[in-house]
Enzyme design. Structure first.
Site, PDB file in Angstrom:
ATOM      1  N   ALA A  55       0.842  -1.195   0.000  1.00 27.56           N
ATOM      2  CA  ALA A  55       0.000   0.000   0.000  1.00 27.56           C
ATOM      3  C   ALA A  55       0.872   1.237   0.000  1.00 27.56           C
ATOM      4  O   ALA A  55       2.101   1.165  -0.095  1.00 27.56           O
ATOM      5  CB  ALA A  55      -0.925  -0.021   1.219  1.00 27.56           C
ATOM      6  N   ALA A  82       2.606   1.224   3.806  1.00 26.55           N
ATOM      7  CA  ALA A  82       3.314   0.040   4.282  1.00 26.55           C
ATOM      8  C   ALA A  82       3.041  -1.132   3.365  1.00 26.55           C
ATOM      9  O   ALA A  82       2.186  -1.062   2.488  1.00 26.55           O
ATOM     10  CB  ALA A  82       2.887  -0.288   5.717  1.00 26.55           C
ATOM     11  N   ASP A 100     -12.013   2.018   7.465  1.00 28.02           N
ATOM     12  CA  ASP A 100     -11.489   1.638   6.151  1.00 28.02           C
ATOM     13  C   ASP A 100     -11.982   0.235   5.801  1.00 28.02           C
ATOM     14  O   ASP A 100     -11.215  -0.631   5.394  1.00 28.02           O
ATOM     15  CB  ASP A 100      -9.959   1.692   6.174  1.00 28.02           C
ATOM     16  CG  ASP A 100      -9.367   1.815   4.773  1.00 28.02           C
ATOM     17  OD1 ASP A 100     -10.109   2.179   3.838  1.00 28.02           O
ATOM     18  OD2 ASP A 100      -8.161   1.572   4.606  1.00 28.02           O
TER      19      ASP A 100
END
Length: 511
Positions: free
Chosen positions: A131, A134, A285
């Site tokens: 991502a 990370a 999320d």
């Protein structure tokens, strides 16, 4: 401090990328955009091949990690970027090329202060996910447990700090134009974005968020949070239990494995409501890539970098708003907006209730495939301008998560009606939190706490008004006016005369 010329250069460079993807066309056409900004947008697209359909998500991915995160934030704001852009930005899933494992291994060594081999029996060099902030590798600990190892990309903190500084500068320039742009409060939006990313850049805080959410979700046994390995977690490395399930985005695999998709959809909706309304702390999320189906029709979540928090007063308002929309009590929903200060008091409650009815009434009794929460939010955003409603940053994450949950739930069960799924939970929560029993319980708790504070209050009073000393009380003295006669030698003369008179009087009394 970065010079304005540097900010302008960065914005022009980013603007050029946006222009090549057609992402500036909306800014150029919007009459609310100040003329200087429209001119800059035109300059940025000079010589560019602009596609017919803007590709907002692709543009931000091309700019870099910070832009991806900003795009995820703007996806919650169709009132700023428009409905088409908001829908396109929802595609952002942080998919980026991975960092070489050698770099990741060196970062882990610095984070742990020792060779990772002392903590892990093995680490798969091929990441399972990469991502913007990370990437994650699968590993096995020295005691034989399979874990997920999340490692910050080296240098990501510096990249984000540089980009956010320019975002703040640009937001201040835009807000300075006043009018509609000031109402949207872009500086506050960027500041909220900055706080979100600050949490994500410290993996210990993410670990703490996961642990807190796990404690809060004990009442929802079908929604699981992986356990944190605190001995193998630092600010730059997060180690947690490995989740071996099927991503909710893989519908064919879920069907082949025999999962009850409508049940999974309802579990997800109830888990979100439990977090947002009952606990006031929610996973913000919850897209399909972060949710897994486990045996027994359970759902497990990962990636706790972005979490939302709502205080109890706001949760009560939220529950009443949802329940009012479910039951069609638009007058109460309007009153709550005024009580919460979301709508300025010079507007009419009745007029606002009518505007809400125009948004909510078409949704009642329809399945999400016909009418959605996303469309409802878009309708609500459309009336904010008429009623001078300012951005409420504490609700941005909630709005974003509601749209995400809706998308995942409808992908599992296209016939689901989120109002029907939410109604029992919201009704029960309102009854237990706002009903007569709850009012009596709240009063008893408040009175008990007041009684418990009485000893401290009495001790404070005693310190302020102590007991009199042991000497006998002094007799009352008659008030005598004090005469000030000049200064200097006059004071000395009065003092001498007073002393002489006192001595003479004493001689007369005592003979």
């Amino acid at each position: 401090m970065t010079a304005p010329a540097t900010h302008v250069w960065r914005l022009l460079k980013w603007g050029r990328i946006l222009a090549r993807h057609g992402a500036l066309s909306g800014i150029e056409r919007d009459q609310n955009t100040p003329l200087p900004i429209r001119r800059l947008a035109r300059i940025a697209r000079i010589g560019a091949r602009v596609p017919a359909v803007p590709r907002y998500a692709d543009a931000l991915q091309a700019i870099g990690p910070a832009a991806i995160k900003l795009g995820q934030t703007l996806a919650t704001r169709p009132d700023i970027v428009g409905e088409a852009a908001s829908n396109d930005l929802m595609r952002l899933q942080d998919a980026l090329p991975p960092v070489p494992y050698e770099t990741i291994h060196a970062a882990m060594t610095r984070a742990f202060g020792r060779d990772p081999a002392e903590l892990f029996a093995s680490i798969d060099p091929v990441p399972v996910g990469a991502a913007s902030i990370a990437q994650v590798h699968r590993g096995v600990t020295t005691d034989g447990r399979t874990v997920a190892i999340k490692v910050l990309r080296p240098g990501v903190e510096v990249d984000f700090a540089r980009a956010i500084e320019t975002y703040q500068w640009a937001a201040a320039q835009v807000e300075g134009y006043g009018g509609e742009l000031a109402r949207l409060r872009p500086r506050l939006v960027i500041e909220t974005f900055k706080r979100w990313t600050a949490r994500e850049l410290d993996l210990r805080r993410e670990a703490a968020s996961a642990s807190e959410l796990a404690d809060a979700m004990t009442a929802e046994p079908d929604f699981l949070v992986p356990k944190i390995d605190w001995q193998r977690t630092t600010g730059k490395v997060l180690t947690l239990e490995w989740i071996d399930g099927i991503k909710l985005s893989n519908r064919p695999a879920l069907v082949a494995a025999g999962y009850d998709l409508p049940l999974l959809a309802n579990t997800l909706v109830h888990a979100f409501l439990r977090q947002a309304i009952a606990e006031g702390f929610f996973h913000a999320d919850m897209h399909q890539g972060n949710l897994f189906a486990l045996p027994g029709n359970k759902i497990a979540a990962i990636d706790f970098g972005i979490m939302g928090r709502i205080d109890r007063r706001a949760r009560v308002w939220l529950a009443e708003i949802l329940y009012g929309l479910i039951t069609g009590n638009y007058k109460r929903v309007a009153e709550i907006h005024f009580e919460a200060g979301y709508v300025p008091p010079h507007h009419s409650v009745a007029e606002f209730a009518t505007a809400l009815r125009a948004v909510g009434e078409p949704m009642r009794g329809m399945s999400v495939k016909d009418m959605s929460i996303g469309m409802m939010l878009d309708g609500l955003f459309n009336i904010t301008r008429d009623f001078d409603m300012q951005t409420q940053p504490h609700l941005l994450l909630l709005q974003k998560t509601m749209v995400m949950v809706e998308g995942v739930a409808t992908s599992l069960d296209p016939e689901i009606n989120l109002w029907d799924a939410a109604s029992p939970f919201v009704r029960e929560w309102i009854r237990t939190e706002l009903g007569p029993e709850a009012a009596v319980a709240d009063r008893l708790v408040a009175d008990f706490r007041t009684l418990a504070r009485l000893p401290d209050l009495i001790r404070n009073i005693e310190r302020r008004f102590p007991n009199p000393p042991g000497a006998p009380p002094e007799p009352p003295l008659r008030e005598i006016e004090v005469v000030r006669i000049g200064g200097g030698w006059r004071y000395a003369l009065v003092a001498v005369l007073s002393a002489g008179a006192s001595l003479g009087l004493g001689w007369m009394l005592w003979g």
